[in-house]
Design an enzyme around this catalytic site. Sequence first.
Site, short mmCIF file in Angstrom:
data_model
loop_
_atom_site.label_atom_id
_atom_site.label_comp_id
_atom_site.label_asym_id
_atom_site.label_seq_id
_atom_site.Cartn_x
_atom_site.Cartn_y
_atom_site.Cartn_z
N GLY A 214 5.12 -0.95 2.86
CA GLY A 214 4.26 0.19 2.59
C GLY A 214 5.03 1.50 2.46
O GLY A 214 6.08 1.69 3.08
N HIS B 140 0.82 -1.22 0.00
CA HIS B 140 0.00 0.00 0.00
C HIS B 140 0.85 1.26 0.00
O HIS B 140 1.90 1.34 0.64
CB HIS B 140 -0.94 0.01 1.20
CG HIS B 140 -0.23 -0.03 2.53
ND1 HIS B 140 0.18 1.11 3.19
CD2 HIS B 140 0.14 -1.07 3.31
CE1 HIS B 140 0.77 0.77 4.32
NE2 HIS B 140 0.76 -0.55 4.43
N ASP B 141 0.40 2.24 -0.77
CA ASP B 141 0.98 3.59 -0.81
C ASP B 141 2.37 3.66 -1.42
O ASP B 141 3.04 4.69 -1.32
CB ASP B 141 0.99 4.22 0.60
CG ASP B 141 -0.39 4.26 1.23
OD1 ASP B 141 -1.25 4.98 0.69
OD2 ASP B 141 -0.62 3.56 2.23
#
Length: 266
Positions: free
Chosen positions: A139, A121-122
């Site tokens: 992340g 994520h991200d």
Amino acid sequence: MAEIHPTAIVDPAAKIADGAVIGPYCIIGGEVELGEAVRLHAHVVVAGRTRIGARTRIFPFASIGHEPQDLKYAGEASELVIGTDNTIREHVTMNPGTTGGGMVTRVGSHGLFMNGVHVAHDCQVGDHVIMANNATLGGHVRVGDYAVLGGLSAVHQFVRIGPHAMIGGMSGVENDVIPYGTVMGDRARLSGLNLIGLQRRGFDRDDLQALRAAFQMLFAETGTLSERVAQVAEAFKDAVPVRNIVEFIRADSSRSICQPRPTNGG
């Protein structure tokens, strides 16, 4: 018109561009957008708010766009945006963003993501990036253009990998890697410059000589890093690749800079 195999399950709300090919047993969610001539070979699952750019190819058992592996994720409407002309091989996983990271995971164009790669994520991944088998990004990692991550390497959350950097296979990367640098090791240390990669990409002799000299100054064992950065910035102010390194080091980051192992073995 798109070509959709009769065994595929495609939500009617999904946006499928002309020329896309969706192979046997693929599953496509209702908020997915597939660009022109995207090819999903078979058994590919694309979920969530995911956009995949033109001519990207995805191979069997890849899982693209499912919710992040983050306990703080609460179902927010985050996204995964993948550029054009990528090759995403078997068992790759890519997750959308979270509120803690801007709500978007971005993967650039012309990348190669080999078997078992994970993009968390991200993350923000540049263009022409190569991630070899089972390379893993935590992340919020940022990966610059033309970076290469060797097989089984793992990158700690929030780390920055500079453009044209090379991460050796099975390396554990806890700190930021300067542009053009090469790192390796169980807890990765900077081992030099990615000179072979730079030569292949057309960097001229003057650039390479400036990078070599700047590298020696930056990672000498005298003075502080900030003092050496200031010296390099002044000495090589007309060398664009060196300026890229200086700007990278001076940029805000929650991680320290990956440095060579001291000559005393510490």
